[in-house]
Design a protein around this motif. Sequence first.
Motif, PDB file in Angstrom:
ATOM      1  N   UNK A 258       0.824  -1.208   0.000  1.00 55.19           N
ATOM      2  CA  UNK A 258       0.000   0.000   0.000  1.00 55.19           C
ATOM      3  C   UNK A 258       0.857   1.257   0.000  1.00 55.19           C
ATOM      4  N   UNK A 260       2.979   4.150  -1.137  1.00 54.82           N
ATOM      5  CA  UNK A 260       3.147   4.749  -2.452  1.00 54.82           C
ATOM      6  C   UNK A 260       4.601   5.167  -2.607  1.00 54.82           C
ATOM      7  N   UNK A 270      -4.275   1.581  -6.415  1.00 49.59           N
ATOM      8  CA  UNK A 270      -3.431   1.127  -5.315  1.00 49.59           C
ATOM      9  C   UNK A 270      -4.101  -0.004  -4.542  1.00 49.59           C
ATOM     10  N   UNK A 272      -5.427  -1.697  -1.450  1.00 54.55           N
ATOM     11  CA  UNK A 272      -5.926  -1.099  -0.223  1.00 54.55           C
ATOM     12  C   UNK A 272      -5.977  -2.133   0.879  1.00 54.55           C
ATOM     13  N   UNK A 273      -5.767  -1.663   2.076  1.00 54.12           N
ATOM     14  CA  UNK A 273      -5.934  -2.518   3.228  1.00 54.12           C
ATOM     15  C   UNK A 273      -7.271  -2.127   3.836  1.00 54.12           C
TER      16      UNK A 273
ATOM     17  N   UNK B 157     -20.710   7.958  -2.894  1.00 46.89           N
ATOM     18  CA  UNK B 157     -19.696   8.243  -3.897  1.00 46.89           C
ATOM     19  C   UNK B 157     -18.290   8.187  -3.313  1.00 46.89           C
ATOM     20  N   UNK B 175     -13.535   6.420  12.003  1.00 46.06           N
ATOM     21  CA  UNK B 175     -12.080   6.342  12.016  1.00 46.06           C
ATOM     22  C   UNK B 175     -11.506   7.490  11.191  1.00 46.06           C
ATOM     23  N   UNK B 181     -12.956  10.823   4.358  1.00 48.63           N
ATOM     24  CA  UNK B 181     -13.949  10.614   3.295  1.00 48.63           C
ATOM     25  C   UNK B 181     -15.116  11.584   3.445  1.00 48.63           C
ATOM     26  N   UNK B 205      -2.634   6.949   8.557  1.00 51.18           N
ATOM     27  CA  UNK B 205      -1.699   5.838   8.499  1.00 51.18           C
ATOM     28  C   UNK B 205      -1.465   5.384   7.061  1.00 51.18           C
ATOM     29  N   UNK B 206      -0.360   4.657   6.876  1.00 51.68           N
ATOM     30  CA  UNK B 206       0.022   4.232   5.533  1.00 51.68           C
ATOM     31  C   UNK B 206      -1.104   3.552   4.776  1.00 51.68           C
ATOM     32  N   UNK B 207      -1.790   2.629   5.445  1.00 53.32           N
ATOM     33  CA  UNK B 207      -2.790   1.848   4.726  1.00 53.32           C
ATOM     34  C   UNK B 207      -3.968   2.735   4.322  1.00 53.32           C
ATOM     35  N   UNK B 209      -3.728   6.038   3.733  1.00 53.02           N
ATOM     36  CA  UNK B 209      -3.260   6.938   2.691  1.00 53.02           C
ATOM     37  C   UNK B 209      -3.631   6.399   1.321  1.00 53.02           C
ATOM     38  N   UNK B 210      -3.420   5.097   1.123  1.00 58.70           N
ATOM     39  CA  UNK B 210      -3.731   4.485  -0.165  1.00 58.70           C
ATOM     40  C   UNK B 210      -5.218   4.614  -0.473  1.00 58.70           C
ATOM     41  N   UNK B 211      -6.056   4.425   0.542  1.00 59.61           N
ATOM     42  CA  UNK B 211      -7.501   4.544   0.320  1.00 59.61           C
ATOM     43  C   UNK B 211      -7.872   5.946  -0.154  1.00 59.61           C
ATOM     44  N   UNK B 213      -5.916   8.254  -1.463  1.00 60.95           N
ATOM     45  CA  UNK B 213      -5.318   8.553  -2.765  1.00 60.95           C
ATOM     46  C   UNK B 213      -6.147   7.944  -3.889  1.00 60.95           C
ATOM     47  N   UNK B 214      -6.539   6.679  -3.730  1.00 58.08           N
ATOM     48  CA  UNK B 214      -7.392   6.032  -4.728  1.00 58.08           C
ATOM     49  C   UNK B 214      -8.681   6.810  -4.935  1.00 58.08           C
ATOM     50  N   UNK B 217      -8.241  10.205  -6.702  1.00 52.40           N
ATOM     51  CA  UNK B 217      -7.911  10.038  -8.104  1.00 52.40           C
ATOM     52  C   UNK B 217      -9.131   9.611  -8.921  1.00 52.40           C
ATOM     53  N   UNK B 232       3.934  17.610   0.949  1.00 50.26           N
ATOM     54  CA  UNK B 232       5.395  17.606   0.995  1.00 50.26           C
ATOM     55  C   UNK B 232       5.899  16.271   0.480  1.00 50.26           C
ATOM     56  N   UNK B 236       3.255  10.460  -3.308  1.00 51.27           N
ATOM     57  CA  UNK B 236       1.797  10.546  -3.394  1.00 51.27           C
ATOM     58  C   UNK B 236       1.382  11.594  -4.422  1.00 51.27           C
TER      59      UNK B 236
END
Lengths: 335, 341
Positions: A258, A260, A270, A272-273, B157, B175, B181, B205-207, B209-211, B213-214, B217, B232, B236
């Motif tokens: 996950x 980036x 990406x 996702x967790x 959405x 959370x 969201x 948290x890292x996990x 962040x991916x959510x 970002x997806x 996008x 910064x 990402x």
Amino acid sequence: MNEVLLSIRNLNATYNADSNRSIHAIRDLNIDVLRGEVLALVGESGSGKSTMGLSILRLIESPHEIKGNITFNGVDEQVSVFDLDPYKIREFRWKKVAMVFQSAMNILNPVMRVEAQFIDTFEAHGIIDDYDKRINHYLELAGLGKKVRRLYPHELSGGMKQRVNIALALSCEPELLIADEPTTALDVVVQREVLYELRRLKEELNLTIIFITHDLGVASSIADRIAVFYAGRIVEINKKDEITNNPMHPYSKLLLSTAITLKTDKDSVLTQLEGTPPDLSVEIKGCSFYPRCPVRENACKSFTPNDQAKGEWVECIKPGAMNLKEVDNPRGERR
Amino acid sequence: MTVEAVDTNTYELNDDRSIVVIDKATVIFKSGHVRNYALDSVSLKIRRGEAVGIVGESGSGKTTLGLAVLKILRLNAGRIFFDGMDISRLRSKKLALFRSKTQMIFQDPYSSLNPYNTIFESVATPVFSNISRLESELQRKVTKREIRSMVSETLEKVGLSPGSAFLDVYPRKLSGGQRQRVAVARALIMHPKLVVADEPTSMLDVSITAQVANLLKSLQKEMDFSLMYISHELSTSRYISNRIAVMCLGRVVELGTSEDITKSPMHPYTDILIRSMPEVSSSGINDSIAKIDFNAYNGGIKGCVFAHSCPRKTEICTSEKPLLQEMGNDHEVACFHPIIA
């Protein structure tokens, strides 16, 4: 290299938030820290990595509880941290184990010059001579000039403050340095400099470092070994290259995929967790990652491992079983 | 204060392809008699439907730029156009329309949602503030039930489904990822043309962040708004944006497609930034790259802002101000000695 400096057995830490809710931040943790290594503790917030650092210094106080056994094999003596009396624990802190705290910005006393903060530390720990030489020596070690001595914290930049913190932590010649997210508040260029400085100091002073971070990139650029924390336990621990190239636990695998990076395919979605970490105020039976795991099976519910202390360890019923491609979108949720 | 010409021959202020045109924007923060140039004559265009990443270290002026574009901060010099209108001249109705077409997503989802408001109340706020305009467009009353279904649609959405289940929930039940969201839903409910996202993932948290970002996008493609992604974090930004502007002490020093910026940076500062990034499975740190301390500087520097720690510095760098120059393929760099591979 393979001598054990610190061994933690059956560590349990509980934060008693109020009378009817207590959070088990660390659950039956076992780990050996080897002399001269940089061990990175990686995990999401609330996974227990900072609590482990605080437990080693016995900084968790009533009403919160820590139980278990932490043995520190110093050069001159072996001590059991939880048995030390109040006087001895003061000696143990900073002289044997020192800590660089997370908030670089707020740790220094704003109304004291940098040199006064050093003298404060020396006096508190029974060092009574050669203040001048010592201060210069440790500032230089951390990559700072002499002119910093007469400055107040507000005159320093974030990176310089963090270096002062590192210099202060080293000022009583500890054998073990715990660095709790020392670079989180810093910019990338400064972060790299601080990481480089820590790595250099480790070689120079033969330090052992426990490096706490949530950033896998940071962990893999400084550590020799990486321990992945999840819900108060270490789910995987191994050499850096093994963890980054060939993670065995589904959680480590997902955590890595996950993240980036500059090499992430821009057109891909990406990985996702899904879900959230478990509530630590209720007892967890079986594998703590079970509800989020893409390759879970019924046997995982009753899985109770307890062999973490080994140098390499995966807390999973079928390590390495997960193939990322299959679980690209584990729950078929909308992106 | 002197404002130099920025590539005037190609710089058009009324550009149909661009939603935002920033023309020599300057913002000065005064503290005592010290003048801090948070923005030092910045010119930048954001095209319709495009995601632009604004990258820089703390104090580089990236958030200031975002606030200036949204007319939250006033410029000391220069102009900003939104959809062809000079935003400094917007008043009353036009300003209200501008506010509904531009939205911001904040860094900290724990403090950007009012803890005393339910999710419905938070997300519906933009609708209620624009209710009279909405009603006159539709030429009928809008019922609360309609707004509720509008909010729950928007929540779905952004991946909070079923949306109706979240309407009467308070933020404390959610959370960090879910809160962010909600913040995204609140920004998108009025179908804005421009969204400014100020470090929306840095508290997560890292996990998660991916959510986020997806989500950003895919929504950006789907709803076709322009995105100004302030961060910064280069990796990402690269993933989310089409183009990246690198800022340093109040100036844009390099601008180009995100691939070009990250693969072949031309400005020495961008180069150092990229080489300093910690990468997973790196071989470890064995050398020092550069010592940079921007704290001693307030911007408004005569020469190049990076001259003090630049490895390629020559005499001209401290005496003359480098302007953004086109280097081909939409890649612009403000440097006298760019790195050319």
